[in-house]
Design a protein around this motif. Structure first.
Motif, PDB file in Angstrom:
ATOM      1  N   GLN A  73       6.214 -15.086  -4.737  1.00 17.31           N
ATOM      2  CA  GLN A  73       4.955 -14.456  -5.061  1.00 17.31           C
ATOM      3  C   GLN A  73       4.720 -13.448  -3.785  1.00 17.31           C
ATOM      4  OE1 GLN A  73       2.490 -14.812  -7.190  1.00 17.31           O
ATOM      5  NE2 GLN A  73       0.775 -14.221  -6.045  1.00 17.31           N
ATOM      6  N   ASN A  74       4.756 -13.945  -2.538  1.00 12.94           N
ATOM      7  CA  ASN A  74       4.603 -13.093  -1.536  1.00 12.94           C
ATOM      8  C   ASN A  74       5.153 -11.825  -1.460  1.00 12.94           C
ATOM      9  OD1 ASN A  74       2.586 -14.604  -0.354  1.00 12.94           O
ATOM     10  ND2 ASN A  74       3.946 -16.042   0.750  1.00 12.94           N
ATOM     11  N   ALA A  75       6.665 -11.848  -2.041  1.00  7.86           N
ATOM     12  CA  ALA A  75       7.641 -10.868  -1.838  1.00  7.86           C
ATOM     13  C   ALA A  75       7.404  -9.802  -2.951  1.00  7.86           C
ATOM     14  CB  ALA A  75       8.978 -11.257  -1.944  1.00  7.86           C
ATOM     15  N   THR A  76       6.585 -10.306  -3.776  1.00  2.00           N
ATOM     16  CA  THR A  76       6.621  -9.461  -5.107  1.00  2.00           C
ATOM     17  C   THR A  76       5.000  -9.063  -5.329  1.00  2.00           C
ATOM     18  OG1 THR A  76       6.444 -11.625  -6.644  1.00  2.00           O
ATOM     19  CG2 THR A  76       8.445 -10.357  -6.543  1.00  2.00           C
ATOM     20  N   MET A  77       4.197  -9.834  -6.015  1.00  2.00           N
ATOM     21  CA  MET A  77       2.715  -9.422  -6.301  1.00  2.00           C
ATOM     22  C   MET A  77       2.042  -9.297  -5.013  1.00  2.00           C
ATOM     23  SD  MET A  77       3.130  -9.776  -9.346  1.00  2.00           S
ATOM     24  CE  MET A  77       3.879 -10.259 -10.941  1.00  2.00           C
ATOM     25  N   ASN A  78       2.301 -10.035  -3.888  1.00  2.00           N
ATOM     26  CA  ASN A  78       1.598  -9.759  -2.653  1.00  2.00           C
ATOM     27  C   ASN A  78       2.212  -8.750  -1.589  1.00  2.00           C
ATOM     28  OD1 ASN A  78      -0.539 -11.641  -3.493  1.00  2.00           O
ATOM     29  ND2 ASN A  78       0.479 -13.355  -2.327  1.00  2.00           N
ATOM     30  N   ALA A  79       3.174  -8.125  -2.301  1.00  4.31           N
ATOM     31  CA  ALA A  79       3.934  -6.960  -1.682  1.00  4.31           C
ATOM     32  C   ALA A  79       3.567  -5.599  -2.345  1.00  4.31           C
ATOM     33  CB  ALA A  79       5.103  -7.011  -1.084  1.00  4.31           C
ATOM     34  N   LEU A  80       2.593  -5.770  -3.423  1.00  4.04           N
ATOM     35  CA  LEU A  80       2.681  -4.249  -4.276  1.00  4.04           C
ATOM     36  C   LEU A  80       2.174  -3.311  -3.523  1.00  4.04           C
ATOM     37  CD1 LEU A  80       1.441  -5.817  -7.574  1.00  4.04           C
ATOM     38  CD2 LEU A  80       3.855  -5.076  -7.061  1.00  4.04           C
ATOM     39  N   ALA A  81       1.330  -3.434  -2.540  1.00 11.95           N
ATOM     40  CA  ALA A  81       0.666  -2.163  -1.990  1.00 11.95           C
ATOM     41  C   ALA A  81       1.811  -1.545  -1.143  1.00 11.95           C
ATOM     42  CB  ALA A  81      -0.411  -2.935  -1.125  1.00 11.95           C
ATOM     43  N   LEU A  82       2.721  -2.129  -0.772  1.00 10.85           N
ATOM     44  CA  LEU A  82       3.689  -1.604   0.085  1.00 10.85           C
ATOM     45  C   LEU A  82       4.683  -0.705  -0.877  1.00 10.85           C
ATOM     46  CD1 LEU A  82       5.580  -4.254   2.486  1.00 10.85           C
ATOM     47  CD2 LEU A  82       4.283  -2.129   3.105  1.00 10.85           C
ATOM     48  N   PHE A  83       4.817  -1.292  -2.023  1.00  5.16           N
ATOM     49  CA  PHE A  83       5.796  -0.511  -3.084  1.00  5.16           C
ATOM     50  C   PHE A  83       4.833   0.505  -3.563  1.00  5.16           C
ATOM     51  CE2 PHE A  83       7.003  -5.421  -3.971  1.00  5.16           C
ATOM     52  CZ  PHE A  83       8.156  -5.186  -3.150  1.00  5.16           C
ATOM     53  N   VAL A  84       3.684   0.274  -3.902  1.00  6.72           N
ATOM     54  CA  VAL A  84       2.662   1.843  -4.286  1.00  6.72           C
ATOM     55  C   VAL A  84       2.756   2.771  -3.331  1.00  6.72           C
ATOM     56  CG1 VAL A  84       0.309   2.412  -4.714  1.00  6.72           C
ATOM     57  CG2 VAL A  84       1.231   0.186  -5.747  1.00  6.72           C
ATOM     58  N   GLY A 147       0.419  -9.435   7.697  1.00  3.98           N
ATOM     59  CA  GLY A 147      -0.302 -10.404   6.880  1.00  3.98           C
ATOM     60  C   GLY A 147      -0.036  -9.728   5.211  1.00  3.98           C
ATOM     61  N   THR A 148       0.242 -10.805   4.452  1.00 11.45           N
ATOM     62  CA  THR A 148       0.281 -10.492   3.093  1.00 11.45           C
ATOM     63  C   THR A 148      -1.083 -10.276   2.548  1.00 11.45           C
ATOM     64  OG1 THR A 148       0.227 -13.055   2.611  1.00 11.45           O
ATOM     65  CG2 THR A 148       2.280 -11.813   2.801  1.00 11.45           C
ATOM     66  N   ASN A 149      -2.227 -10.495   3.303  1.00 12.51           N
ATOM     67  CA  ASN A 149      -3.315 -10.414   2.640  1.00 12.51           C
ATOM     68  C   ASN A 149      -3.882  -8.884   2.656  1.00 12.51           C
ATOM     69  OD1 ASN A 149      -3.063 -10.679   5.603  1.00 12.51           O
ATOM     70  ND2 ASN A 149      -5.403 -10.597   5.662  1.00 12.51           N
ATOM     71  N   TYR A 150      -2.885  -8.027   3.394  1.00 12.03           N
ATOM     72  CA  TYR A 150      -3.271  -6.562   3.433  1.00 12.03           C
ATOM     73  C   TYR A 150      -1.997  -6.108   2.574  1.00 12.03           C
ATOM     74  CZ  TYR A 150      -6.896  -7.012   6.843  1.00 12.03           C
ATOM     75  OH  TYR A 150      -8.060  -7.553   7.447  1.00 12.03           O
ATOM     76  N   THR A 151      -0.959  -6.490   2.334  1.00 18.44           N
ATOM     77  CA  THR A 151       0.235  -6.009   1.603  1.00 18.44           C
ATOM     78  C   THR A 151       0.181  -6.160   0.128  1.00 18.44           C
ATOM     79  OG1 THR A 151       1.394  -7.887   1.845  1.00 18.44           O
ATOM     80  CG2 THR A 151       2.053  -6.319   3.387  1.00 18.44           C
ATOM     81  N   GLY A 152      -0.820  -6.845  -0.283  1.00 12.07           N
ATOM     82  CA  GLY A 152      -1.245  -7.275  -1.662  1.00 12.07           C
ATOM     83  C   GLY A 152      -2.339  -6.370  -2.288  1.00 12.07           C
ATOM     84  N   ALA A 153      -3.182  -7.302  -2.802  1.00  9.27           N
ATOM     85  CA  ALA A 153      -4.431  -6.620  -3.686  1.00  9.27           C
ATOM     86  C   ALA A 153      -5.499  -6.088  -2.754  1.00  9.27           C
ATOM     87  CB  ALA A 153      -5.070  -7.854  -4.346  1.00  9.27           C
ATOM     88  N   THR A 154      -5.382  -6.634  -1.666  1.00  7.69           N
ATOM     89  CA  THR A 154      -6.585  -6.118  -0.710  1.00  7.69           C
ATOM     90  C   THR A 154      -6.124  -4.754  -0.188  1.00  7.69           C
ATOM     91  OG1 THR A 154      -6.937  -8.417   0.004  1.00  7.69           O
ATOM     92  CG2 THR A 154      -7.900  -6.321   1.406  1.00  7.69           C
ATOM     93  N   GLY A 155      -4.897  -4.203  -0.103  1.00  8.23           N
ATOM     94  CA  GLY A 155      -4.322  -3.153   0.215  1.00  8.23           C
ATOM     95  C   GLY A 155      -4.074  -1.921  -0.772  1.00  8.23           C
ATOM     96  N   ILE A 156      -4.545  -2.123  -1.829  1.00  8.27           N
ATOM     97  CA  ILE A 156      -4.197  -1.278  -3.096  1.00  8.27           C
ATOM     98  C   ILE A 156      -4.624   0.011  -2.690  1.00  8.27           C
ATOM     99  CG2 ILE A 156      -4.442  -0.732  -5.620  1.00  8.27           C
ATOM    100  CD1 ILE A 156      -2.273  -2.549  -5.289  1.00  8.27           C
ATOM    101  N   ILE A 157      -6.032   0.282  -2.391  1.00  7.34           N
ATOM    102  CA  ILE A 157      -6.622   1.424  -2.277  1.00  7.34           C
ATOM    103  C   ILE A 157      -6.000   2.123  -1.174  1.00  7.34           C
ATOM    104  CG2 ILE A 157      -8.795   2.591  -1.669  1.00  7.34           C
ATOM    105  CD1 ILE A 157      -8.543   1.669  -4.538  1.00  7.34           C
ATOM    106  N   VAL A 158      -5.955   1.510   0.093  1.00 10.31           N
ATOM    107  CA  VAL A 158      -5.119   2.146   1.439  1.00 10.31           C
ATOM    108  C   VAL A 158      -3.874   2.530   0.962  1.00 10.31           C
ATOM    109  CG1 VAL A 158      -4.510   1.537   3.589  1.00 10.31           C
ATOM    110  CG2 VAL A 158      -6.677   0.457   2.788  1.00 10.31           C
ATOM    111  N   ALA A 159      -3.134   1.780   0.205  1.00  7.22           N
ATOM    112  CA  ALA A 159      -1.855   2.091  -0.071  1.00  7.22           C
ATOM    113  C   ALA A 159      -1.888   3.383  -1.022  1.00  7.22           C
ATOM    114  CB  ALA A 159      -1.053   1.254  -1.108  1.00  7.22           C
ATOM    115  N   ILE A 160      -2.686   3.594  -1.966  1.00  9.32           N
ATOM    116  CA  ILE A 160      -2.856   4.898  -2.702  1.00  9.32           C
ATOM    117  C   ILE A 160      -3.307   5.869  -1.682  1.00  9.32           C
ATOM    118  CG2 ILE A 160      -4.301   6.149  -4.200  1.00  9.32           C
ATOM    119  CD1 ILE A 160      -4.643   3.447  -5.870  1.00  9.32           C
ATOM    120  N   LEU A 161      -4.406   5.805  -0.944  1.00 11.13           N
ATOM    121  CA  LEU A 161      -4.735   6.831   0.129  1.00 11.13           C
ATOM    122  C   LEU A 161      -3.500   7.323   1.160  1.00 11.13           C
ATOM    123  CD1 LEU A 161      -8.236   5.316   1.088  1.00 11.13           C
ATOM    124  CD2 LEU A 161      -7.783   7.432  -0.296  1.00 11.13           C
ATOM    125  N   VAL A 162      -2.740   6.099   1.661  1.00 12.12           N
ATOM    126  CA  VAL A 162      -1.543   6.633   2.608  1.00 12.12           C
ATOM    127  C   VAL A 162      -0.675   7.376   1.745  1.00 12.12           C
ATOM    128  CG1 VAL A 162       0.235   5.211   3.996  1.00 12.12           C
ATOM    129  CG2 VAL A 162      -2.113   4.674   4.133  1.00 12.12           C
TER     130      VAL A 162
END
Length: 444
Positions: A73-84, A147-162
């Motif tokens: 779970q941490n390596a897929t759904m909770n790392a989506l921001a990295l992949f985005v 922390g996975t709290n930022y590589t997952g859902a919480t980091g989606i908007i930052v991931a898009i901006l970056v």
């Protein structure tokens, strides 16, 4: 109908064309589409670990497998921001016809630079003899980690901006030739790896400065980092809006109207998908921690309005109506469309029936989200439905009946049957008009 068509052609058409031609929106849409292998592959692992049989889940927990499922779970759904982040920068630069792999790697590096990296670990002991009880801190250690709290859902908007910012800077600096130029005799793989070295340094220094600003700037330092800033001011309000089932009904209605006029649903979903994805991941995290799902109603209403019932527009009810066709035209079309519709592919209906630009079918496309979404919302309350399993994420081609049975048992299955019945009731009178017209033409 002519007035509506003229309005859409005049106002919505240019918007759709702009978004399709826009480097930002087209890259963002493709970035999320290319997450499919991760989301579906991760969903398979999570399905195995969270199959809705209590005895199975307890068995996995007893033998120690649950921790490994959580790791997946941490390596897929909770790392989506990295992949985005990687996907967005890579696709953006590739569409601009520059070497894109370096841009994707830079985006991941920039994203990680902005993340908090130091966490304090407390070695604590409880003193039970005292009243009230006290906790004694023996030692404080600092751990460097992401922390996975930022590589997952919480980091989606930052991931898009970056991803967007690095893609933009990478293209701009390449156009200004701020690169290392090597002779033609240098092997291409060496040349390509060294070429962006200067601009890479410039970009990464810029991200270090952004991190510093959020540490020392008077107002921004209150948030501590850009993730907390974006989450508090942008992402949380947007997620709150989309968590409202009535907003989903409005969005689905707009999407249906666009689809009626031949504008693909991806135009709408490409914009709101980041927030919908973030809501889904938060549901998964809550489920794993054993707490109430924060976006339960959102998930269920979204399920009823999604593609699981014949495709966009809940056209499975139309296919059910076609089983009673009198005209040869629709009898043959039923044979052609029934199997794709069971797998939520309704292009044969939209373009072959056609639904698109057919005045007879405008009203059911317009009103179906209101009755289906609203009815599902009431059933959630009446059935006191809480047994939703967000860990089970199936491909979009899975029929809604199967998805309902796996994700929510008999209660969600009952809601799914309601959707099919209401969809059929909505579509049948309008199909009967079309069928009668086709029959008269055939007799003539």
């Amino acid at each position: 109908m002519e007035k509506i068509e003229n309005f859409l052609n005049e106002f919505i058409g240019p918007v759709a064309t702009y978004m399709n031609d826009s480097l930002f929106f087209s890259s963002l849409s493709e970035a999320f589409m290319r997450l499919t292998p991760i989301t579906l592959g991760g969903a398979l692992v999570l399905l195995i670990g969270n199959f809705p049989i209590p005895a199975w889940i307890s068995f996995l927990s007893d033998i120690g497998i649950t921790a490994h499922i959580t790791a997946a779970q941490n390596a897929t759904m909770n790392a989506l921001a990295l992949f985005v982040t990687f996907n967005f920068a890579y696709i953006y630069v590739k569409k601009a016809n520059y070497e894109a792999l370096s841009a994707g790697l830079l985006a991941v590096a920039g994203f990680l630079i902005l993340m908090p990296q130091n966490y304090q670990l407390f070695d604590m002991a409880v003193v039970p003899e005292s009243f009230p009880s006290q906790v004694v801190v023996n030692e404080v250690n600092t751990l460097t980690a992401f922390g996975t709290n930022y590589t997952g859902a919480t980091g989606i908007i930052v991931a898009i901006l970056v991803g967007w910012l690095i893609g933009l800077l990478y293209v701009f600096l390449n156009k200004k030739n701020i690169v290392i130029k090597l002779p033609a005799s240098v092997p291409p793989n060496v040349s390509e790896s060294l070429r962006p070295s200067i601009l890479s340094g410039i970009i990464l220094v810029g991200f270090v400065l952004i991190r510093i600003v959020f540490t020392f700037a008077p107002v921004l330092s209150e948030f501590g980092n850009i993730f907390a800033f974006i989450g508090g001011l942008v992402q949380a309000p947007l997620q709150g809006i989309l968590s409202n089932p009535f907003s989903l009904i409005i969005i689905s209605t707009i999407t249906n109207v666009f689809w009626f006029f031949g504008i693909h649903p991806n135009m709408v979903y490409g914009v709101i998908m980041p927030m919908m994805l973030a809501n889904g991941i938060e549901n998964q995290n809550a489920f794993l921690s054993g707490t109430a799902l924060p976006f339960l109603t959102f998930a269920v209403v979204g399920f009823t309005l999604g593609n699981g019932f014949g495709g966009q527009g809940t056209t499975l009810g139309l296919v059910a109506s076609m089983s009673c066709a009198q005209s040869q035209r629709y009898k043959q079309l039923f044979k052609l469309a029934v199997v794709p519709s069971l797998f939520n592919i309704n292009e044969p209906l939209v373009f072959g029936m056609p639904i698109m630009m057919n005045p007879i079918f405008f009203i059911p496309m317009l009103i179906s989200p209101l009755f289906i979404g609203g009815g599902a919302y009431l059933l959630i309350k009446l059935l006191n439905f809480t047994e939703f399993n967000p860990m089970i994420s199936l491909p979009w081609t899975t029929t809604g009946i199967v998805t309902a049975l796996l994700q929510g048992g008999w209660k969600l299955l009952l809601i799914a049957l309601f959707v099919i019945i209401i969809s059929t009731i909505i579509w049948y009178p309008f199909f009967a008009i079309a069928d009668k017209k086709a029959l008269e033409e055939e007799k003539a």
